[in-house]
Design an enzyme around this catalytic site. Structure first.
Site, PDB file in Angstrom:
ATOM      1  N   TYR A  53      -0.555  -0.714  10.045  1.00 50.10           N
ATOM      2  CA  TYR A  53      -0.991  -0.992   8.738  1.00 50.10           C
ATOM      3  C   TYR A  53       0.271  -0.103   7.753  1.00 50.10           C
ATOM      4  O   TYR A  53       0.829  -1.350   6.768  1.00 50.10           O
ATOM      5  CB  TYR A  53      -2.035  -0.602   8.269  1.00 50.10           C
ATOM      6  N   SER A  61       0.518  -1.056   0.200  1.00 45.16           N
ATOM      7  CA  SER A  61      -0.069  -0.083   0.467  1.00 45.16           C
ATOM      8  C   SER A  61       1.186   1.373  -0.152  1.00 45.16           C
ATOM      9  O   SER A  61       1.773   1.079   0.670  1.00 45.16           O
ATOM     10  CB  SER A  61      -0.658   0.064   1.345  1.00 45.16           C
TER      11      SER A  61
END
Length: 191
Positions: free
Chosen positions: A96, A83
């Site tokens: 994350y 990501s």
């Protein structure tokens, strides 16, 4: 069968069943991912650990199982879905960001380690993509995010899958390894 990406035994079983059914596995796309957002000051240990277990350890376990097959054949392709948050960070997503940044670093290490066996390893870093994850976000927030994206919109799943298709199938990728490809509308450029 419910597969937990963080369960090494379930992953070994999945690969065994895949080989039994199809004879081999040529491409691995590590795409499991969860979020448990929260500010660092308030993040509970289980929120940290569950994201690390799924988003980072799961990639390791799947890669390990795949490489055992690919090394024997001296060919294979691994595509890790990370990501842009793993590159630029995001408030409330320390777990994350750490996991996805770890996937990028693991990709480079694995690319160097696996090259002698003909296995290439690359990463795709989506930005804000129209998915179940972004469907949960407030419309006003998504408008604000879109304004910060040079292309002024969220991406489509087909744009991410198109990059994955290229990395999985195109002959040119036999000489591309250890790289990160952003499918993010340009959002990571601004940082």
């Amino acid at each position: 069968m419910l597969l937990l990406a963080s369960d090494p035994d379930a992953i070994k079983d999945l690969f065994a069943k895949s080989v039994e059914a199809f004879g081999t596995v040529d491409v691995l796309i590590n795409n499991a991912g969860i979020t448990r957002d929260g500010l660092v000051m308030r993040m509970k240990p289980d929120a940290w650990q569950s994201v690390i277990d799924t988003n980072l350890s799961g990639v390791f376990y799947c890669t390990q199982a795949f490489f055992k097959l690919a090394a024997k054949k001296r060919t294979g392709r691994i595509i890790n879905i990370s990501s842009v948050v793993g590159q630029i960070g995001n408030p409330g997503q320390a777990n994350y960001a750490a996991a996805k940044g770890g996937v990028i670093a693991m990709t480079m290490s694995n690319a160097k380690e696996f090259a002698a066996r003909g296995v290439v390893v690359n990463t795709v870093c989506p930005g804000f993509i129209e998915t179940d994850m972004t469907d949960k976000l407030d419309d006003a927030y998504l408008e604000q995010v879109s304004e910060g994206i040079p292309l002024k919109r969220l991406g489509k799943p087909s744009e991410v899958s198109g990059m994955c298709r290229f990395l999985a199938l195109d002959p040119a990728v036999e000489y591309i390894t250890g790289h990160t490809f952003n499918v993010d509308g340009g959002i990571a450029m601004g940082c």
